[in-house]
Design a protein around this motif. Structure first.
Motif, PDB file in Angstrom:
ATOM      1  N   ARG A  85      -8.319   2.579 -10.182  1.00  0.00           N
ATOM      2  CA  ARG A  85      -9.184   1.852  -9.236  1.00  0.00           C
ATOM      3  C   ARG A  85      -8.430   1.359  -8.001  1.00  0.00           C
ATOM      4  O   ARG A  85      -8.649   0.240  -7.520  1.00  0.00           O
ATOM      5  CB  ARG A  85      -9.887   0.700  -9.934  1.00  0.00           C
ATOM      6  N   VAL A  86      -7.528   2.202  -7.506  1.00  0.00           N
ATOM      7  CA  VAL A  86      -6.810   1.887  -6.281  1.00  0.00           C
ATOM      8  C   VAL A  86      -7.721   2.253  -5.107  1.00  0.00           C
ATOM      9  O   VAL A  86      -8.112   3.414  -4.978  1.00  0.00           O
ATOM     10  CB  VAL A  86      -5.480   2.677  -6.187  1.00  0.00           C
ATOM     11  N   PRO A  87      -8.080   1.286  -4.264  1.00  0.00           N
ATOM     12  CA  PRO A  87      -8.908   1.612  -3.097  1.00  0.00           C
ATOM     13  C   PRO A  87      -8.188   2.660  -2.243  1.00  0.00           C
ATOM     14  O   PRO A  87      -7.040   2.454  -1.843  1.00  0.00           O
ATOM     15  CB  PRO A  87      -9.032   0.284  -2.357  1.00  0.00           C
ATOM     16  N   THR A  88      -8.847   3.782  -2.009  1.00  0.00           N
ATOM     17  CA  THR A  88      -8.206   4.910  -1.334  1.00  0.00           C
ATOM     18  C   THR A  88      -9.000   5.317  -0.104  1.00  0.00           C
ATOM     19  O   THR A  88     -10.202   5.558  -0.184  1.00  0.00           O
ATOM     20  CB  THR A  88      -8.072   6.097  -2.310  1.00  0.00           C
ATOM     21  N   HIS A  89      -8.297   5.382   1.024  1.00  0.00           N
ATOM     22  CA  HIS A  89      -8.875   5.831   2.286  1.00  0.00           C
ATOM     23  C   HIS A  89      -8.330   7.229   2.553  1.00  0.00           C
ATOM     24  O   HIS A  89      -7.122   7.396   2.749  1.00  0.00           O
ATOM     25  CB  HIS A  89      -8.487   4.874   3.416  1.00  0.00           C
ATOM     26  N   SER A 107       0.859  -1.178   0.000  1.00  0.00           N
ATOM     27  CA  SER A 107       0.000   0.000   0.000  1.00  0.00           C
ATOM     28  C   SER A 107       0.894   1.226   0.000  1.00  0.00           C
ATOM     29  O   SER A 107       2.105   1.124   0.154  1.00  0.00           O
ATOM     30  CB  SER A 107      -0.908  -0.005   1.239  1.00  0.00           C
ATOM     31  N   GLU A 143      -1.805  -1.848  -3.928  1.00  0.00           N
ATOM     32  CA  GLU A 143      -3.094  -2.498  -3.696  1.00  0.00           C
ATOM     33  C   GLU A 143      -4.068  -1.586  -2.967  1.00  0.00           C
ATOM     34  O   GLU A 143      -5.281  -1.775  -3.062  1.00  0.00           O
ATOM     35  CB  GLU A 143      -2.923  -3.828  -2.972  1.00  0.00           C
ATOM     36  N   SER A 144      -3.569  -0.575  -2.261  1.00  0.00           N
ATOM     37  CA  SER A 144      -4.440   0.412  -1.624  1.00  0.00           C
ATOM     38  C   SER A 144      -3.633   1.659  -1.297  1.00  0.00           C
ATOM     39  O   SER A 144      -2.402   1.661  -1.385  1.00  0.00           O
ATOM     40  CB  SER A 144      -5.088  -0.155  -0.353  1.00  0.00           C
ATOM     41  N   CYS A 145      -4.364   2.712  -0.919  1.00  0.00           N
ATOM     42  CA  CYS A 145      -3.735   3.998  -0.611  1.00  0.00           C
ATOM     43  C   CYS A 145      -4.399   4.614   0.611  1.00  0.00           C
ATOM     44  O   CYS A 145      -5.620   4.597   0.741  1.00  0.00           O
ATOM     45  CB  CYS A 145      -3.875   4.940  -1.803  1.00  0.00           C
ATOM     46  N   CYS A 159      -4.934  -1.207   7.707  1.00  0.00           N
ATOM     47  CA  CYS A 159      -4.478  -1.537   6.355  1.00  0.00           C
ATOM     48  C   CYS A 159      -4.089  -3.011   6.287  1.00  0.00           C
ATOM     49  O   CYS A 159      -3.389  -3.526   7.159  1.00  0.00           O
ATOM     50  CB  CYS A 159      -3.282  -0.648   6.004  1.00  0.00           C
ATOM     51  N   ARG A 160      -4.552  -3.686   5.250  1.00  0.00           N
ATOM     52  CA  ARG A 160      -4.260  -5.118   5.080  1.00  0.00           C
ATOM     53  C   ARG A 160      -2.810  -5.386   4.715  1.00  0.00           C
ATOM     54  O   ARG A 160      -2.287  -6.458   4.984  1.00  0.00           O
ATOM     55  CB  ARG A 160      -5.159  -5.706   4.005  1.00  0.00           C
ATOM     56  N   SER A 161      -2.185  -4.440   4.055  1.00  0.00           N
ATOM     57  CA  SER A 161      -0.801  -4.631   3.603  1.00  0.00           C
ATOM     58  C   SER A 161       0.166  -4.665   4.781  1.00  0.00           C
ATOM     59  O   SER A 161       0.020  -3.910   5.737  1.00  0.00           O
ATOM     60  CB  SER A 161      -0.374  -3.500   2.674  1.00  0.00           C
TER      61      SER A 161
END
Length: 124
Positions: free
Chosen positions: A74-78, A7, A31-33, A97-99
């Protein structure tokens, strides 16, 4: 684009744009931000300097819009309202965060609380 199993903890800055540009050049996205609040400092000055020196040819596209790029890929962003990596809202987001590994683009010096979450941080 392929998804990189990391992430990104991102404070809007030219460093963040450079990191995203490097990932884009490699054909990968995080995978995420976790996106901290704020705007890129002195962006208009940087854009003018880019026109003179054409940084995008040798380095990275300084015009990359962070939010637009993350949405397009389409990066899941919080999004968090904090601008400092040690604020509770950021620490909580990193905790959730899962990462196991996060690319860190800046926003303060990582302190014991966030470093003690069992995550690995990459910051160059």
């Amino acid at each position: 684009m392929n998804i990189l199993p990391v992430s990104i903890l991102l404070l809007p800055s030219m460093r963040a744009v450079a990191y995203l540009g490097a990932l884009r050049a490699l054909g990968v996205v995080p995978e995420s931000c976790i996106l901290m609040a704020g705007d890129i400092p002195r962006l208009s000055d940087i854009l003018q300097e880019n026109e003179r020196h054409q940084y995008a040819r040798q380095f990275f596209d300084v015009k990359l819009d962070i939010k637009e790029y993350l949405a397009l890929q389409r990066v899941p962003t919080h999004c968090v309202r904090a601008r400092n990596c040690n604020e509770g809202e950021v620490v909580d987001a990193v905790r959730q965060c899962r990462s196991d590994t996060l690319i860190y683009t800046g926003g303060g010096i990582l302190k014991a609380e966030i470093l003690g979450l069992g995550k690995q941080f990459i910051h160059v």
